[in-house]
Design a protein around this motif. Sequence first.
Motif, PDB file in Angstrom:
ATOM      1  N   CYS A  27      31.350-102.707  28.665  1.00 33.22           N
ATOM      2  CA  CYS A  27      31.108-102.817  27.225  1.00 33.22           C
ATOM      3  C   CYS A  27      30.818-104.276  26.882  1.00 33.22           C
ATOM      4  O   CYS A  27      31.719-105.041  26.529  1.00 33.22           O
ATOM      5  CB  CYS A  27      32.297-102.288  26.444  1.00 33.22           C
ATOM      6  N   CYS A  78      28.793-107.421  21.620  1.00 29.65           N
ATOM      7  CA  CYS A  78      27.815-106.719  20.797  1.00 29.65           C
ATOM      8  C   CYS A  78      27.030-107.618  19.850  1.00 29.65           C
ATOM      9  O   CYS A  78      26.118-107.152  19.177  1.00 29.65           O
ATOM     10  CB  CYS A  78      28.515-105.647  19.969  1.00 29.65           C
ATOM     11  N   ASN A  87      28.868 -99.877  22.451  1.00 27.89           N
ATOM     12  CA  ASN A  87      28.311-101.026  21.750  1.00 27.89           C
ATOM     13  C   ASN A  87      27.986-100.633  20.314  1.00 27.89           C
ATOM     14  O   ASN A  87      28.257 -99.494  19.902  1.00 27.89           O
ATOM     15  CB  ASN A  87      27.068-101.557  22.468  1.00 27.89           C
TER      16      ASN A  87
END
Length: 357
Positions: free
Chosen positions: A85, A88, A131
């Motif tokens: 992950c 973002c 995300n």
Amino acid sequence: MSLEKAINNNSIRAVDLFCGAGGLTRGMINAGIDVVAGFDVDFQCKFPFEFNNRAKFIEKDVSVLEPGEIRTHLGHEQYTVLAGCAPCQPFSTYSRSTQKKKPERDKRWDLLTSFEHLVSSLVPDFVTMENVPGLEDQKVFKDFVKRLKKLHYFVDYKLIYCPDYGLAQTRKRLVLVAGLNHKVVIPPPSHKKSQYKTVKDVISHLPSIKAGEFLTSDPLHRSSKLSEQNLRRIQASAPGGTWLDWPEELRAECHKKSSGETYLGVYGRMKWDEPSSTITTQFNGYGNGRFGHPEQDRAISLREAALLQSFPENYQFFSDPSNIGLGHIARMIGNAVPVLLGELVGKVIVDAVNSDI
């Protein structure tokens, strides 16, 4: 076959890249996956990741990570999982709104490409990532999905509104799960709007504290100090209201301009009977969003934000209560994958394994 029996008979081992303080890891562990290691560049995440999850933290930039370093931790288990992950910020609505019409490629986008290269080299049984929704429209994501399919992964991804899955927070996320020779399916929502968890459900049991104070029995239950001006502002704020409710003399100069009228979510109180707004890395500042406590005259505490991110109430983020930096702990909590999302993807993987039994 029961979940417990399936887990006992089938070892699923995972490595969490961009692991942060361990939100995704905690969720996958809750689902029955053995997360053995996490990689991240933020050394301050080492304590919470290792202490709460009994997994090894490795401080390293994923962009220079070699496949062999991951393979060492994955070993030769029956099933392996690689989670990635990536941060973002390049894909967020705010970042894209402030870029020029034809922005240059943000170097942080390369983190997803680095993850893709590691997947291609290791070819684990399962891959997962999460995300912001804006990533779905980016070429880097589309290329990632194409690569997974070329490697013969079944791929499922979905834009998830977190209250639909039991999180008391209006966060929206893009969640992807891929299985090599395993069909993976992200389940439909588990909660109707009438069943959404609320701020009251999650944090109302915590003792009252004042701005700048903390609870002796839980030093994480502490909030930031307020200036005299901001104390007057929050006292004039109603749950779910805006700064337009304030007397004129309390309004910030920038809000008096026509452009300021679009920022109605700042200096706001949460409402007891609704999910919270998205917990960001700046939730500890009352003026940074709708982060005011529904009743008490302060911003939400670090513990309250962690609970809204679905961390367990006993999750620890620091080893020394006398040396707590609110800013860096708020960053860890705000950057974390909510634990409930980790459980969701973990259950998708466990269900895919169980379907083979």
